[in-house]
Design an enzyme around this catalytic site. Structure first.
Site, mmCIF file in Angstrom:
data_model
loop_
_atom_site.group_PDB
_atom_site.id
_atom_site.type_symbol
_atom_site.label_atom_id
_atom_site.label_comp_id
_atom_site.label_asym_id
_atom_site.label_seq_id
_atom_site.Cartn_x
_atom_site.Cartn_y
_atom_site.Cartn_z
ATOM 1 C CG ASN A 228 6.272 -8.600 -0.840
ATOM 2 O OD1 ASN A 228 5.349 -8.919 -0.096
ATOM 3 N ND2 ASN A 228 6.072 -8.182 -2.092
ATOM 4 C CG ASP A 300 7.983 -2.989 -6.044
ATOM 5 O OD1 ASP A 300 6.803 -2.828 -6.428
ATOM 6 O OD2 ASP A 300 8.352 -2.739 -4.879
ATOM 7 C CE LYS A 310 18.200 -26.640 -6.164
ATOM 8 N NZ LYS A 310 18.314 -27.685 -5.134
ATOM 9 C CG ASP A 328 2.751 1.578 -11.010
ATOM 10 O OD1 ASP A 328 1.581 1.447 -10.608
ATOM 11 O OD2 ASP A 328 3.558 2.367 -10.500
ATOM 12 C CB ILE A 329 -1.149 -3.046 -10.466
ATOM 13 C CG1 ILE A 329 -0.368 -4.336 -10.768
ATOM 14 C CG2 ILE A 329 -2.653 -3.307 -10.496
ATOM 15 C CD1 ILE A 329 -0.640 -5.463 -9.788
ATOM 16 C CG PHE A 345 -3.590 -0.252 1.165
ATOM 17 C CD1 PHE A 345 -3.896 -0.278 2.514
ATOM 18 C CD2 PHE A 345 -4.612 -0.432 0.239
ATOM 19 C CE1 PHE A 345 -5.204 -0.486 2.936
ATOM 20 C CE2 PHE A 345 -5.914 -0.641 0.654
ATOM 21 C CZ PHE A 345 -6.215 -0.656 2.006
ATOM 22 C CE LYS A 359 0.985 3.155 -3.957
ATOM 23 N NZ LYS A 359 1.291 1.953 -3.168
ATOM 24 C CE LYS A 363 2.271 4.042 -7.998
ATOM 25 N NZ LYS A 363 2.550 2.650 -7.654
#
Length: 420
Positions: A228, A300, A310, A328-329, A345, A359, A363
């Site tokens: 990302n 994710d 390749k 999911d840390i 965050f 969230k 969590k």
């Protein structure tokens, strides 16, 4: 380098790390080594940050750099002799300047001058100043490798450290004498940051902070990966702010994330390629940490299978990419937290606070900071950010908009103050 008050009871937040030096009174002692030319850059950096920098020079230092160089760079008086009256000041410098200064920096600190400091000699202006001064001190040794490794120098450095001096390391590298080894002076930027840390107040001294930042990567083949746009700029700002507040800081960063420069004692960086790698590093670092700030943007999803080599784009239809979820840390670490403060965050495009609050609950976090993920106000890749910090006890604290370092400073100041 200005800042603003982040809220009741919280200190003014600087826009940049060296903004902590704004308005502070710093006495820079320059002694006679080739590295004296670097002291000019150090003086410039601190003065540019808004510090009031007065310079005291040994006679030997004047053979390498002229006093006019320092007065031109700082706009402040320079003193070179015990009986000088620099800038028309009426008082004797080794008394009045010792009372004026908030921090005494010696750079370069030669073997001879370190010996004077260790044994209390006062036969010139800089050594007399050092003996009269009673505040925090920062020494940046610079000398030949043989002198640096001599047991006498090691004993002098040990004595100074025992007295509370902050003595910087001397990295290895090419020396002016033509050899290589330890004895180089730390870089001016590192010395300026160490000065900012010493003068910041140390609100997190004795605590260990773990910060994650940047994007992870999930390989599709040996060339391609899923990731990302996270730059790691906010993670770097959080790590720098925690370190400047005095914390022992570990920054767990994605492979391409922005990171603090090397050479800062007490701030270490470890890289994680995949989300699973980041989870493992965070799990190992969690025990005993005062806080974990999970600012990283882990991938994710990952390809179900990884091709070797390749994947060719020639011939036939494009390959089908099937995905699986990555770990999911935060959910994995929450049951292992012990007394560690967990901060998440939430980068969202819409309904920021509602999604961030969800969230926070799901969590098991203590705090969550919400920021804009898309559109013109997106924080991704930007130097600026606006956050809303939510606490598990219902607190809400707007932070910014402003630089990411200022946001990091305000966030950590809130945590340090016990804000809920």
């Amino acid at each position: 380098m200005g800042g603003r008050n982040p809220g009741p009871g919280l200190p003014v937040a600087p826009d940049r790390p060296l903004g902590l030096l704004a308005g502070r009174r710093i006495l820079l002692t320059v002694t006679g080594g080739v590295a004296a030319y670097k002291a000019a850059e150090l003086a410039r950096l601190m003065a540019k940050a808004g510090a009031l920098v007065r310079v005291a020079m040994t006679e030997a230092a004047r053979r390498f750099v002229a006093p006019l160089t320092f007065s031109s760079l700082t706009g402040q008086p320079v003193a070179t002799g015990l009986w000088d009256r620099p800038g028309g000041l009426p008082a004797i410098p080794h008394v009045s300047w010792a009372e004026w200064a908030e921090l005494l920096v010696t750079a370069p600190a030669t073997a001879d001058f370190l010996a004077k400091l260790a044994h209390g000699l006062a036969d010139d202006l800089p050594s007399s100043l050092a003996l009269a001064y009673g505040g925090p001190r920062l020494d940046a040794p610079a000398m030949n490798a043989g002198m640096f490794l001599n047991p006498a120098t090691a004993a002098n450095l040990a004595t100074l450290r025992a007295r509370g001096h902050r003595v910087l390391g001397s990295p290895e590298g090419p020396l002016a004498c033509g050899t290589e080894g330890p004895g180089r002076m730390a870089e001016p930027g590192e010395i300026a940051l160490e000065a900012a840390r010493l003068i910041s107040g140390g609100r997190l001294s004795g605590r260990r902070v773990v910060v994650t930042g940047g994007a992870t990567r999930e390989a599709w083949d040996d060339i391609r990966f899923l990731s990302n746009r996270s730059s790691g700029l906010m993670g770097r700002a959080l790590a720098e702010a925690a370190w400047l507040m005095g914390a022992e800081t570990l920054y767990l960063a994605g492979p391409a994330a922005a990171a603090p420069g090397p050479g800062l004692d007490g701030l270490s960086v470890a890289r994680a390629e995949t989300t699973a790698d980041l989870l493992e590093l965070a799990r190992e670092a969690l025990p005993g940490a005062w806080a974990l700030l999970m600012n990283a943007a882990p991938a994710d999803f990952a390809p179900e299978t990884r091709a070797r080599g390749k994947i060719s784009k020639t011939g036939g239809d494009p390959p089908v990419l099937r995905l699986r979820r990555t770990p999911d840390i935060l959910s994995s670490l929450s049951p292992l937290r012990g007394g560690t403060i967990l901060v998440g965050f939430a980068a969202e495009e819409a309904d920021l606070e509602a999604r961030a609050a969800d969230k926070l609950r799901r969590k098991g976090l203590d705090y969550v900071a919400a920021d804009q993920a898309g559109g013109p106000e997106s924080a991704f890749g930007s130097e600026a950010i606006a956050l809303t910090l939510l606490s598990a006890r219902g607190g809400r604290l707007p932070i910014g908009p402003g630089t990411k370092f200022r946001a990091a400073w305000e966030l950590l100041s809130a945590l340090a103050s016990g804000w809920e």
